[in-house]
Design a protein around this motif. Structure first.
Motif, PDB file in Angstrom:
ATOM      1  N   GLY A 114       0.806  -1.213   0.000  1.00  0.00           N
ATOM      2  CA  GLY A 114       0.000   0.000   0.000  1.00  0.00           C
ATOM      3  C   GLY A 114       0.833   1.254   0.000  1.00  0.00           C
ATOM      4  N   GLY A 115       0.696   2.052  -1.071  1.00  0.00           N
ATOM      5  CA  GLY A 115       1.437   3.309  -1.176  1.00  0.00           C
ATOM      6  C   GLY A 115       0.604   4.512  -0.802  1.00  0.00           C
ATOM      7  N   GLY A 116      -0.157   4.398   0.288  1.00  0.00           N
ATOM      8  CA  GLY A 116      -0.907   5.533   0.818  1.00  0.00           C
ATOM      9  C   GLY A 116      -0.086   6.282   1.850  1.00  0.00           C
ATOM     10  N   PRO A 117      -0.711   7.181   2.622  1.00  0.00           N
ATOM     11  CA  PRO A 117       0.053   7.958   3.610  1.00  0.00           C
ATOM     12  C   PRO A 117       0.806   7.102   4.616  1.00  0.00           C
ATOM     13  N   ALA A 118       0.177   6.042   5.138  1.00  0.00           N
ATOM     14  CA  ALA A 118       0.855   5.202   6.133  1.00  0.00           C
ATOM     15  C   ALA A 118       1.991   4.422   5.500  1.00  0.00           C
ATOM     16  N   GLY A 119       1.735   3.797   4.346  1.00  0.00           N
ATOM     17  CA  GLY A 119       2.757   2.973   3.706  1.00  0.00           C
ATOM     18  C   GLY A 119       3.978   3.750   3.280  1.00  0.00           C
ATOM     19  N   LEU A 120       3.754   4.912   2.639  1.00  0.00           N
ATOM     20  CA  LEU A 120       4.898   5.706   2.171  1.00  0.00           C
ATOM     21  C   LEU A 120       5.641   6.361   3.331  1.00  0.00           C
ATOM     22  N   MET A 121       4.914   6.799   4.364  1.00  0.00           N
ATOM     23  CA  MET A 121       5.601   7.386   5.514  1.00  0.00           C
ATOM     24  C   MET A 121       6.466   6.330   6.194  1.00  0.00           C
ATOM     25  N   LEU A 122       5.945   5.125   6.363  1.00  0.00           N
ATOM     26  CA  LEU A 122       6.741   4.063   6.975  1.00  0.00           C
ATOM     27  C   LEU A 122       7.944   3.728   6.110  1.00  0.00           C
ATOM     28  N   GLU A 180       2.552  -0.700  -4.561  1.00  0.00           N
ATOM     29  CA  GLU A 180       1.327   0.067  -4.807  1.00  0.00           C
ATOM     30  C   GLU A 180       0.628  -0.474  -6.053  1.00  0.00           C
ATOM     31  N   LYS A 181      -0.658  -0.752  -5.930  1.00  0.00           N
ATOM     32  CA  LYS A 181      -1.368  -1.395  -7.035  1.00  0.00           C
ATOM     33  C   LYS A 181      -1.666  -0.459  -8.196  1.00  0.00           C
ATOM     34  N   HIS A 182      -1.692   0.852  -7.951  1.00  0.00           N
ATOM     35  CA  HIS A 182      -1.970   1.801  -9.022  1.00  0.00           C
ATOM     36  C   HIS A 182      -0.682   2.307  -9.660  1.00  0.00           C
ATOM     37  N   ALA A 183      -0.821   2.865 -10.853  1.00  0.00           N
ATOM     38  CA  ALA A 183       0.345   3.398 -11.562  1.00  0.00           C
ATOM     39  C   ALA A 183       0.754   4.758 -11.025  1.00  0.00           C
ATOM     40  N   ASP A 184      -0.184   5.494 -10.424  1.00  0.00           N
ATOM     41  CA  ASP A 184       0.109   6.822  -9.881  1.00  0.00           C
ATOM     42  C   ASP A 184      -0.812   7.060  -8.698  1.00  0.00           C
ATOM     43  N   PHE A 220      15.500   2.316  -0.750  1.00  0.00           N
ATOM     44  CA  PHE A 220      14.052   2.413  -0.956  1.00  0.00           C
ATOM     45  C   PHE A 220      13.677   1.988  -2.366  1.00  0.00           C
ATOM     46  N   ARG A 221      12.590   1.241  -2.474  1.00  0.00           N
ATOM     47  CA  ARG A 221      12.091   0.772  -3.768  1.00  0.00           C
ATOM     48  C   ARG A 221      10.572   0.896  -3.776  1.00  0.00           C
ATOM     49  N   LEU A 222      10.003   1.528  -4.791  1.00  0.00           N
ATOM     50  CA  LEU A 222       8.557   1.657  -4.937  1.00  0.00           C
ATOM     51  C   LEU A 222       8.127   0.921  -6.197  1.00  0.00           C
ATOM     52  N   LEU A 223       7.334  -0.106  -6.040  1.00  0.00           N
ATOM     53  CA  LEU A 223       6.802  -0.878  -7.168  1.00  0.00           C
ATOM     54  C   LEU A 223       5.377  -0.403  -7.433  1.00  0.00           C
ATOM     55  N   ARG A 224       5.174   0.197  -8.583  1.00  0.00           N
ATOM     56  CA  ARG A 224       3.836   0.662  -8.956  1.00  0.00           C
ATOM     57  C   ARG A 224       3.161  -0.376  -9.849  1.00  0.00           C
ATOM     58  N   SER A 225       1.854  -0.219 -10.033  1.00  0.00           N
ATOM     59  CA  SER A 225       1.066  -1.113 -10.898  1.00  0.00           C
ATOM     60  C   SER A 225       1.288  -2.574 -10.523  1.00  0.00           C
ATOM     61  N   THR A 226       1.421  -2.840  -9.237  1.00  0.00           N
ATOM     62  CA  THR A 226       1.693  -4.193  -8.754  1.00  0.00           C
ATOM     63  C   THR A 226       0.666  -4.550  -7.687  1.00  0.00           C
TER      64      THR A 226
END
Length: 394
Positions: free
Chosen positions: A13-21, A36-40, A124-130
């Motif tokens: 989850g790339g929301g406020p909690a996930g990205l802050m953590l 994060e499941k969305h592309a943006d 740090f690594r952010l996987l989008r559309s996943t």
């Protein structure tokens, strides 16, 4: 699997909690993967409120100036227009924070800020559309997650899985965690209101129901509170909604005259929480652990404070070893009390929020108390602006 990643912590989850953590763990030198499941982050009808306590946190980690450089609007007190009479609900001017205001910023801008800051750290690594769909177990312990992304199937192995993917989390279900809660009395209808030059609507208007209106520069984003289960999306539902809005504010009624059912989005309010936030190898935070009502706009603040407490408690553990259930239990013990307090207050607010009256009706008792005893608005300001138990990174 087409792709295999090994990391210290994987966050769903790339929301406020996930990205802050993710940001806070990366600042500690850990290898972190956020999925994060969305592309943006460009999605309408998400919370825009950045509380004074969150802004204090941004100052503590050196991001406040970057935050304030982005388009935003500040509010030093929460006001309500009751049949045209303005009242103060919460006053932030006396808070022990450097920024004594609630700030409104589109959530995608806030998430972009956090993601950009986190990406400055090599771990740090952010996987989008996943999209993640299951957990990986070994010897009874969760050791990773599986899913699918743009390049095929993926498996991420980690010392710890943190689920910050929200109230409908698939990982939470896969881990065998089921929330309990009380039936919410209200739902929320979200819609856009056209804006013309010089147009203005009060932040909260009440009387024949309640509507909250957020200025988004080019348009207004509005939330109308309704009794739970009363919206089907029919033409009759829309007509009744417009009639209520017109009784709350003639100007708002005129501005929404051209809305069609497809313009209105329903948020079903849920007040629920997990009795246990964790199993061996996985921890839930934010809405995955406790779905909140929109009342008071405090859900984002609680989720971010969950993330701060998690990073402070588990970051040093992750740097040395695999967290044990006792370590995960420390996070829940720290955060469970403010969740219980906040949800109890939100349950009490459901009745007044849904109350309806005609012009000339007397103020409800709670509003009379705030009007007659202005110092009470400092207490409500602290509850909304800071929360029951504020957190700091260290």
């Amino acid at each position: 699997m087409d792709t295999r990643i090994d990391t210290d912590c994987v966050i769903a989850g790339g929301g406020p909690a996930g990205l802050m953590l993710g940001l806070l763990l990366a600042r500690q030198g850990l290898d972190v993967t956020v999925v994060e499941k969305h592309a943006d982050f460009l999605r309408d009808f998400r919370g825009d409120t950045i509380h004074p306590s969150t802004q204090e946190l941004l100052g503590e980690i050196g991001l406040l100036d970057e935050f304030l450089a982005r388009p935003h609007a500040d509010m030093s007190r929460v006001t309500l227009s009751w049949h045209g009479t303005e009242l103060t609900l919460a006053d932030f001017s006396h808070l022990p924070t450097s920024r004594k205001v609630m700030t409104f910023m589109p959530q995608w801008d806030f998430l972009d800020l956090l993601a950009g800051a986190a990406e400055r750290f090599p771990g740090f690594r952010l996987l989008r559309s996943t999209r993640l769909d299951d957990v990986v177990r070994e010897d009874g312990r969760i050791v990773g997650v599986t899913g699918a992304g743009p390049d095929g199937t993926i498996e991420v192995r980690a010392r710890l899985v943190v689920d910050a993917s929200g109230r409908d989390s698939e990982l939470r279900a896969a881990a065998g965690l089921t929330p309990v809660g009380v039936a919410a009395a209200m739902d929320v209808l979200w819609f856009r209101v056209p804006k013309t030059a010089g147009d203005h609507h009060p932040f909260i208007q009440a009387g024949a129901g309640m509507v909250i209106t957020i200025d988004r520069t080019d348009f207004f984003q509005s939330a109308h509170v309704i009794p739970a289960g009363t919206w089907t999306g029919s033409a009759d539902d829309l007509r009744r909604m417009k009639e209520r809005l017109g009784r709350i504010s003639a100007r708002l009624g005129e501005a929404t005259a051209d809305l069609v059912p497809e313009d209105v989005h329903l948020l079903r309010v849920r007040l629920e929480r997990l009795r246990r936030w964790h199993v061996d190898g996985l921890l839930c935070i934010g809405d995955s652990a406790h779905a909140m009502s929109p009342a008071g706009g405090v859900g984002i603040n609680l989720a971010i404070q969950d993330a701060v407490a998690t990073a402070r408690i588990l970051g040093p553990v992750l740097a040395q070893r695999v967290p044990r259930p006792a370590d995960l239990r420390r996070v829940q013990r720290r955060r469970a009390w403010p969740v219980l307090v906040t949800q109890a207050v939100q349950r009490r607010l459901q009745g007044p929020v849904l109350s309806s009256s005609d012009a000339g009706s007397p103020l409800p008792r709670a509003l009379r108390m705030l009007r007659d005893h202005p110092r009470l608005t400092r207490i409500t300001g602290r509850f909304v602006g800071i929360g029951a138990r504020p957190e700091h990174p260290g």
